[in-house]
Motif scaffolding. Structure first.
Motif, mmCIF file in Angstrom:
data_model
loop_
_atom_site.group_PDB
_atom_site.id
_atom_site.type_symbol
_atom_site.label_atom_id
_atom_site.label_comp_id
_atom_site.label_asym_id
_atom_site.label_seq_id
_atom_site.Cartn_x
_atom_site.Cartn_y
_atom_site.Cartn_z
ATOM 1 N N GLY A 761 0.927 -1.104 -0.046
ATOM 2 C CA GLY A 761 -0.042 0.016 0.009
ATOM 3 C C GLY A 761 0.863 1.119 0.146
ATOM 4 O O GLY A 761 1.895 1.387 0.641
ATOM 5 N N ARG A 762 0.335 2.407 -0.685
ATOM 6 C CA ARG A 762 1.585 3.460 -0.870
ATOM 7 C C ARG A 762 1.286 4.180 0.640
ATOM 8 O O ARG A 762 2.279 5.223 0.612
ATOM 9 C CB ARG A 762 0.967 4.254 -2.020
ATOM 10 C CG ARG A 762 1.489 5.657 -2.161
ATOM 11 C CD ARG A 762 2.592 5.127 -2.628
ATOM 12 N NE ARG A 762 3.632 6.521 -3.099
ATOM 13 C CZ ARG A 762 3.881 7.476 -2.020
ATOM 14 N NH1 ARG A 762 3.878 7.240 -1.021
ATOM 15 N NH2 ARG A 762 4.660 8.569 -2.540
ATOM 16 N N GLU A 763 0.407 3.927 1.206
ATOM 17 C CA GLU A 763 0.345 4.467 2.636
ATOM 18 C C GLU A 763 0.628 3.669 3.878
ATOM 19 O O GLU A 763 0.310 3.869 4.946
ATOM 20 C CB GLU A 763 -0.747 5.478 2.779
ATOM 21 C CG GLU A 763 -1.097 6.448 1.671
ATOM 22 C CD GLU A 763 -2.236 7.415 1.819
ATOM 23 O OE1 GLU A 763 -2.966 7.051 2.960
ATOM 24 O OE2 GLU A 763 -2.558 8.133 1.030
ATOM 25 N N ASP A 764 1.572 2.459 3.536
ATOM 26 C CA ASP A 764 1.652 1.598 4.520
ATOM 27 C C ASP A 764 2.774 2.087 5.366
ATOM 28 O O ASP A 764 4.244 2.260 4.898
ATOM 29 C CB ASP A 764 1.981 0.075 3.877
ATOM 30 C CG ASP A 764 2.212 -0.882 5.050
ATOM 31 O OD1 ASP A 764 2.270 -0.492 5.985
ATOM 32 O OD2 ASP A 764 2.918 -2.134 4.604
ATOM 33 N N TYR A 765 2.845 2.377 6.638
ATOM 34 C CA TYR A 765 3.882 2.908 7.395
ATOM 35 C C TYR A 765 3.914 1.783 8.763
ATOM 36 O O TYR A 765 4.487 1.949 9.478
ATOM 37 C CB TYR A 765 3.492 4.367 7.979
ATOM 38 C CG TYR A 765 3.692 5.299 6.908
ATOM 39 C CD1 TYR A 765 4.808 5.528 6.275
ATOM 40 C CD2 TYR A 765 2.468 5.802 6.298
ATOM 41 C CE1 TYR A 765 4.714 6.452 4.984
ATOM 42 C CE2 TYR A 765 2.507 6.764 5.393
ATOM 43 C CZ TYR A 765 3.740 7.131 4.788
ATOM 44 O OH TYR A 765 3.747 7.948 4.013
ATOM 45 N N HIS A 766 3.219 0.686 8.664
ATOM 46 C CA HIS A 766 3.482 -0.233 9.640
ATOM 47 C C HIS A 766 4.673 -1.104 9.200
ATOM 48 O O HIS A 766 5.658 -1.300 10.072
ATOM 49 C CB HIS A 766 2.193 -1.300 9.712
ATOM 50 C CG HIS A 766 2.365 -2.360 10.690
ATOM 51 N ND1 HIS A 766 2.350 -2.117 12.024
ATOM 52 C CD2 HIS A 766 2.506 -3.522 10.524
ATOM 53 C CE1 HIS A 766 2.498 -3.333 12.684
ATOM 54 N NE2 HIS A 766 2.424 -4.056 11.867
#
Length: 833
Positions: A761-766
């Motif tokens: 995902g382009r906003e995966d910060y996990h």
């Protein structure tokens, strides 16, 4: 040629998309709700396409009712059912004839069990006390606030005018107690046990006032002036916890919002417990002296502590979370605060971090978990008693970290006055408060892990207790759950007042969501080949009955076999794998294989997955076993310091063990994993070429880089993943450099021979999405076969339905092309080609 390619592409894709669109909407979930005290009626929830329907059913017949849009905020007695739907309609059912009535415009309601009366507030701010059998009503208009005493005998009513009334719910009679000033709103009421006396907490925009009931009126006690400054918080007072400390003090606790420093220049200090200025929200614990009017904030006297009020002794306990970047859940130091609020007596250093402190509601005792065992602290005697034995400690130590965490999280049980029960190792211990003997075993076996089920009691919260403690109430017996050590078999058992255990049901199923009355237990039963079903068992006779079958349209799950195979590895450890065979399996044929990796899989072997469920990580095994694949899910066990080598050994051994048991085609195997399974996949393709295709979802590629990274969702360094959890290297980078370098996939990318599909995902910060990009760039730079799917506005898993469908389709096409020689899809080509 291009037009012909597009026609072929859409002819291939559109039928699959049509099937995908049918998914999710056809998945049914069920949630067990309640059993009437006499065991004659049950309620449960059916959710289809996100829409809940609550069902009321008579156990001995087929008589039932269904209520659309109703959740589990319901009441079920021997005579009546009450529930509120999403249209603000309160439904009342008389159970003797199933006669149904509804009341419109209801905001909230309560069932007063002792008086057999219904209390509800409507959208016109009218409060109504209703006796259902006679339809007699007592009404109040313009109600601002109401609260029922713990025993249900008294209802405090505050009108919009500020008038305070005390209503006797048994007679409906009222007394005028006084008036509050305009602009003051009631937030809390503290009752004594019989409801004859209370403190009332009210506040306006600036001040917090305390009143008490004195005979037939309320009198002012004290004011906490400018309470927001005193509490050092901006939060609404309605979110505070309020507790009565004896007869002279009241404790208020509140967690405020952390200051917004988004526009400040950050200064990161090496000796700070936190990263930069991102400090945790402020915790306040204020003690107000009702006799002399003084106010003391203990958070200023004992900084960085979380405070607890003992529900019985009213003593104040506290714990401090220790700064330890090597643990996801840091350890705690447990304290008791003296009665003068000047000293904190240290009770224990708690080695296990979460949900490890419990306060007994009817005795001056605290129970805590430390170094693989439970201890009971007697505050009157200042003594600590270990409840489990050395054998129990060994049993706990042998269980996985995650299973220990789960068992502690299930809480402990108490009957309040006489005893407690706690889970230790594979056992459940019963301890009598009389102290005449050591803790006794309820269920001690070497081949099972036991649980005291939550259906035995009601969870008690009295102040901000960090663990879950349940009080068994009227039950003198216990309902237990268990599973075999390999999780292949589960069951429900019964222990009477003598704590002799009797089997009720068992099988190759998952048993969950237990509810009970004195005689009847309802539960949800499922397996990989059967959808969740609601059953009941009679505790006395052992008779069982089926109440409801979900997902009746699913005729697919029964078409394939699922089996867990186990063996002992070279270290003598029990290890195994779940094998899911395709429909029409013929042992004389060879089948392509998908290996699905992530930690230990044995725990999910009896769980149901709908073939119509759309996956948030792009993989539903039904899509593969339904089309001629074998899916293997091996257990992964780790040797500290070598996570990559450990998983390679486990996967290799699983395939070797299964080769003569299952018809697997060793020449056509793929591997898939998500998150830590994505890391496992990334590593495997650098260490072996046994797989012809691989898919890595949101996985780690560069563990050295990630070690020196921050999880921005939690504002926490990633150090903790490398000690006990996940990577299990056991030491930091500078003490074990070679382990980090050897186990970092990106540093060995030149060895990759397997075509790899990466997605994130382009906003995966996990797991930061740059990890997938780095692996892609490394392989692209080396000219290796690799593709990357990047989903916009998505995180660690995909939430948008269209993206879930797209990912599932592309992963299936990837494996079909490489393992079945299906046509290569357009998206697999580079644009230059």
């Amino acid at each position: 040629m291009k037009m012909l390619f597009k026609i072929l592409f859409f002819c291939t894709v559109l039928p699959n998309l049509a099937v995908a669109q049918e998914k999710q909407a056809r998945v049914e979930h069920i949630a067990n709700d309640k059993v009437s005290p006499d065991g004659r009626y049950v309620t449960f929830l059916s959710v289809k396409d996100g829409k809940p329907d609550l069902m009321l059913k008579e156990v001995a017949s087929n008589r039932s009712l269904t209520f659309e849009g109703m959740g589990t905020k319901t009441e079920l007695t021997d005579e009546y059912f009450f529930g509120m739907n999403n249209k603000r309609q309160l439904v009342k059912v008389s159970l003797n004839d199933f006669n149904t009535q509804q009341i419109d415009g209801v905001l909230s309601y309560s069932w007063l069990q002792n008086q057999q009366k219904l209390l509800y507030l409507n959208n016109a701010n009218g409060l109504v006390l209703l006796k259902p059998d006679t339809e007699h009503e007592v009404k109040f208009e313009d109600v601002q606030f109401y609260e029922v005493s713990p025993n249900g005998n008294t209802v405090l009513v505050v009108k919009a005018s500020g008038e305070v009334l005390n209503m006797d719910s048994r007679t409906g009679g009222t007394r005028h107690l006084g008036n509050l000033d305009n602009g003051t709103r009631v937030k809390h009421v503290l009752w004594n046990k019989d409801g004859s006396f209370f403190y009332l907490i009210a506040a306006d925009a600036e001040n917090l006032d305390v009143f008490k009931q004195s005979k037939n009126k309320i009198t002012y006690v004290l004011t906490v002036a400018d309470y927001k400054k005193v509490f050092n918080t901006k939060i609404d007072i309605s979110r505070m916890q309020v507790s009565l400390l004896g007869n002279k003090n009241i404790a208020f606790s509140a967690v405020g919002r952390a200051p917004d420093r988004a526009h400040e220049i950050e200064v990161w200090e090496g000796n700070s417990d936190y990263l930069g200025p991102d400090e945790p929200a402020v915790v306040s614990f204020v003690v107000a002296d009702l006799q002399n009017g003084t106010v003391l904030n203990l958070a200023e006297c004992f900084p960085a502590m979380q405070f607890l009020v003992h529900p019985f002794s009213k003593s104040i306990y506290a714990y401090r979370i220790n700064d330890d970047l090597t643990k996801f859940i840091p350890t705690k130091t447990f304290y008791r605060i003296d009665s003068d609020y000047k000293k904190a007596e240290k009770l224990a250093e708690l080695t296990e971090g979460s949900k490890t402190i419990y306060l007994i509601p009817d005795k001056p005792y605290a129970v805590y978990f430390n170094r693989n065992n439970w201890y009971l602290y007697d505050e009157n005697k200042s003594t600590h008693k270990k409840l489990g034995s050395e054998a129990d400690m060994v049993a706990v130590h042998k269980t996985s970290y995650f299973e220990r965490f789960q068992r502690k999280g299930s809480g402990i049980f108490t009957d309040g006055q006489k005893s407690i029960t706690v889970p230790v190792g594979n056992n459940i211990l019963y301890y009598s408060f009389d102290g005449k003997s050591s803790a006794d075993s309820i269920a001690a076996t070497t081949d099972r892990t036991w649980y005291m089920d939550e259906c035995n009691g009601n969870t008690i919260y009295d102040g901000p207790i960090p663990g879950k403690i349940s009080k068994t109430g009227d039950y003198k017996d216990s309902v237990l759950r268990w599973h075999s050590l390999d999780h292949s078999t589960e069951g429900i058992a019964y222990a009477g007042a003598d704590y002799k255990v009797r089997e009720l049901v068992k099988g190759n199923f998952k048993y969950a969501q237990l509810r009970r009355s004195q005689r009847i237990i309802t539960f949800v039963r499922e397996s990989a080949q059967s959808a969740p079903e609601l059953w009941y068992v009679d505790i006395v006779t052992g008779d069982t009955g089926l109440l409801y079958i979900s997902n009746k349209h699913d005729s697919i799950s029964t078409r394939h076999a699922v089996k867990y195979y186990s063996w002992k590895n070279g270290l003598g450890q029990e290890i195994g794998a779940i094998v899911r065979l395709p429909k029409g399996y013929d042992p004389a044929k060879k089948y392509p294989v998908i290996v699905d990796v992530y930690e230990q899989k044995l725990t999910v072997q009896n769980e149901y997955t709908s073939p119509f469920a759309q996956s948030m990580i792009g993989f539903n095994y039904h899509d593969y076993v339904g089309e001629g694949y074998i899916v293997i899910e091996p257990d992964i066990y780790y040797t500290y310091g070598d996570p990559g080598g450990s998983m390679l050994n486990c996967i290799t051994e699983a395939l070797n063990q299964l080769e003569d048991k299952v018809s697997i085609d060793r020449n056509n195997m793929g591997i898939i994993g998500h998150s830590f399974g994505g890391y496992e996949t990334n590593y495997i393709v650098t260490a072996t070429d046994m797989f012809k295709a691989a898919v890595s979802g949101a996985g780690i590629a560069d563990i050295v880089n990630w070690y020196f990274s921050v999880n921005w969702e939690r504002r926490k360094p990633e150090f903790w993943r490398y000690y006990e959890e996940s990577f299990r290297i056991g030491q930091g980078f500078f003490k074990a450099k070679q382990s980090y370098l050897a186990n970092s996939p990106i540093l060995h990318a030149e060895k990759v021979q397997t075509p790899l599909l990466l997605w994130t995902g382009r906003e995966d910060y996990h797991v930061d999405w740059h990890q997938s990009v780095s692996m892609f760039l490394a392989l692209k730079d080396l000219g290796k076969p690799v593709n990357l799917l990047m989903y916009p506005k998505e995180g660690h898993v995909l939430s948008a339905d269209a993206n879930q469908k797209d990912l599932s389709l592309k992963i299936k096409q990837w494996f079909d092309y490489h393992l079945k020689s299906n046509d290569k899809q357009q998206w697999m080509y580079e644009r230059s080609n």
